[in-house]
Write a protein that holds these residues in place. Sequence first.
Motif, mmCIF file in Angstrom:
data_model
loop_
_atom_site.group_PDB
_atom_site.id
_atom_site.type_symbol
_atom_site.label_atom_id
_atom_site.label_comp_id
_atom_site.label_asym_id
_atom_site.label_seq_id
_atom_site.Cartn_x
_atom_site.Cartn_y
_atom_site.Cartn_z
ATOM 1 N N PHE A 172 0.802 -8.990 2.249
ATOM 2 C CA PHE A 172 2.155 -9.595 1.933
ATOM 3 C C PHE A 172 2.984 -8.612 0.943
ATOM 4 C CE2 PHE A 172 5.463 -12.037 -0.398
ATOM 5 C CZ PHE A 172 6.295 -11.943 0.801
ATOM 6 N N VAL A 173 2.202 -8.446 -0.153
ATOM 7 C CA VAL A 173 2.770 -7.705 -1.362
ATOM 8 C C VAL A 173 3.108 -6.135 -0.811
ATOM 9 C CG1 VAL A 173 2.350 -6.814 -3.658
ATOM 10 C CG2 VAL A 173 1.551 -9.086 -2.942
ATOM 11 N N GLU A 174 2.079 -5.574 -0.403
ATOM 12 C CA GLU A 174 2.367 -4.313 0.311
ATOM 13 C C GLU A 174 3.326 -3.999 1.239
ATOM 14 O OE1 GLU A 174 -2.628 -3.503 0.056
ATOM 15 O OE2 GLU A 174 -1.718 -3.950 1.856
ATOM 16 N N ARG A 175 3.625 -5.048 1.922
ATOM 17 C CA ARG A 175 4.757 -4.997 2.914
ATOM 18 C C ARG A 175 6.156 -5.113 2.255
ATOM 19 N NH1 ARG A 175 4.706 -6.455 8.863
ATOM 20 N NH2 ARG A 175 3.013 -5.131 9.372
ATOM 21 N N ALA A 176 6.163 -5.870 1.213
ATOM 22 C CA ALA A 176 7.356 -6.362 0.582
ATOM 23 C C ALA A 176 7.678 -4.963 -0.317
ATOM 24 C CB ALA A 176 7.055 -7.607 -0.342
ATOM 25 N N MET A 177 6.573 -4.423 -0.783
ATOM 26 C CA MET A 177 6.736 -3.150 -1.785
ATOM 27 C C MET A 177 7.181 -1.902 -0.794
ATOM 28 S SD MET A 177 3.358 -3.239 -4.077
ATOM 29 C CE MET A 177 3.804 -1.618 -4.704
ATOM 30 N N VAL A 178 6.998 -1.800 0.419
ATOM 31 C CA VAL A 178 7.169 -0.843 1.196
ATOM 32 C C VAL A 178 8.777 -0.906 1.543
ATOM 33 C CG1 VAL A 178 7.375 0.039 3.801
ATOM 34 C CG2 VAL A 178 5.110 -0.350 2.540
ATOM 35 N N ALA A 179 9.265 -2.294 1.787
ATOM 36 C CA ALA A 179 10.671 -2.739 2.110
ATOM 37 C C ALA A 179 11.492 -2.255 0.863
ATOM 38 C CB ALA A 179 10.811 -4.055 2.526
ATOM 39 N N ALA A 180 10.895 -2.448 -0.223
ATOM 40 C CA ALA A 180 11.706 -2.475 -1.704
ATOM 41 C C ALA A 180 11.867 -0.622 -1.724
ATOM 42 C CB ALA A 180 10.759 -2.916 -2.575
ATOM 43 N N ASN A 227 -1.004 1.399 5.850
ATOM 44 C CA ASN A 227 -1.909 0.714 6.625
ATOM 45 C C ASN A 227 -1.362 -0.536 6.752
ATOM 46 O OD1 ASN A 227 -4.376 1.912 7.287
ATOM 47 N ND2 ASN A 227 -4.933 2.204 5.422
ATOM 48 N N ALA A 228 -0.546 -1.161 5.430
ATOM 49 C CA ALA A 228 0.050 -2.567 5.742
ATOM 50 C C ALA A 228 1.126 -2.597 6.905
ATOM 51 C CB ALA A 228 0.583 -2.936 4.666
ATOM 52 N N ILE A 229 1.619 -1.443 7.202
ATOM 53 C CA ILE A 229 2.754 -1.154 8.250
ATOM 54 C C ILE A 229 2.043 -1.332 9.627
ATOM 55 C CG2 ILE A 229 4.190 0.134 9.278
ATOM 56 C CD1 ILE A 229 5.020 1.374 6.410
ATOM 57 N N ASN A 230 0.822 -0.601 9.619
ATOM 58 C CA ASN A 230 0.161 -0.657 10.895
ATOM 59 C C ASN A 230 -0.799 -1.689 11.117
ATOM 60 O OD1 ASN A 230 1.252 2.043 11.542
ATOM 61 N ND2 ASN A 230 -0.207 2.989 10.072
ATOM 62 N N THR A 231 -0.875 -2.678 10.410
ATOM 63 C CA THR A 231 -1.951 -3.728 10.614
ATOM 64 C C THR A 231 -1.491 -4.453 11.681
ATOM 65 O OG1 THR A 231 -3.046 -5.714 9.505
ATOM 66 C CG2 THR A 231 -0.422 -5.381 9.169
ATOM 67 N N ASN A 232 -2.689 -5.161 12.329
ATOM 68 C CA ASN A 232 -2.354 -5.853 13.577
ATOM 69 C C ASN A 232 -2.742 -7.343 13.352
ATOM 70 O OD1 ASN A 232 -1.901 -4.123 15.503
ATOM 71 N ND2 ASN A 232 -4.292 -3.403 15.470
ATOM 72 N N ASP A 233 -2.906 -7.785 11.879
ATOM 73 C CA ASP A 233 -3.201 -9.018 11.576
ATOM 74 C C ASP A 233 -1.895 -9.858 11.667
ATOM 75 O OD1 ASP A 233 -3.581 -11.274 9.991
ATOM 76 O OD2 ASP A 233 -4.184 -10.421 8.263
#
Length: 300
Positions: A103-111, A285-291
Amino acid sequence: MVVSVDRGRWGCVLDDDPERRIVAMRARELGRTPIVVGDQVDLVGDLSGKPDTLARIVRVSDRRTVLRRTADDTDPFERIVVANAEQLFIVVALADPPPRTGFVERAMVAAYVGGLQPILCLTKHDLAAESEFAAAFEDLDLTILYGGIEDPLQPVVDQLHDKLTAFIGHSGVGKSTLVNRLVPEAERAVGVVSGVGKGRHTSTQSVALPLPDGGWVIDTPGVRSFGLAHITPDDVISAFSDLAEAIEDCPRGCTHLGPPADPECALDNLPGKERRVAAIRLLLNAINTNDPWFRSAASD
């Protein structure tokens, strides 16, 4: 500045002065132009702010930064969460509920892609050590602060001073509690973590709140998904000036994940940058995750 949105009415402040509040509607000529908290707008009509008066929003200024999300990773429709924020405070509890780096990685990407500076704010570190979790981000130059109930508030206040900062965080992590400490008169609801580790949604609308010593915090509503369908690998790399030029030498279609997926990725030819490249590949990888957790996890 737009400070609140509620059923076709926008709360605005003149000249960023919290005392000069106005309620406005969207002018017909704007059609369905999205207007979100943080937007700078031009108003006409009654600007007195007296009860039962209504101004009109006739123009939305160009946005300096934008925090966007999609409903999930397959949804092409972008939703603008906040406009013009300078910082994104990612509030994470180290226990109860347990933290998720994804979640942190995805939020960082968006930021990064939206032009905001991400900041990690950890709570409940009295219940768990933070070293292992924080270490996952040490090569991304990420500022890390502590914002739990027992933590001194001044370091957080100093980071927020005279800036427009958006707050996000999963249910039960203490985001609303922290906002209430920073702005006591905000009276934001505080969620209670249930026995299964998921809290109730307590913020239903984004709202910008003035800090006593200057600056604003935007308390965002819970998002049940944080999709990044609108973001490409090149978008992520381009947010890092020391790596952006290198990917010009990558083959077409490179995802920048390195071998075996991309054996000719130019990021593998940067001596001294190996740890930083590895950290940024975690974001990719956080963007591409299937989780599916990333697309259904509740926030407060």
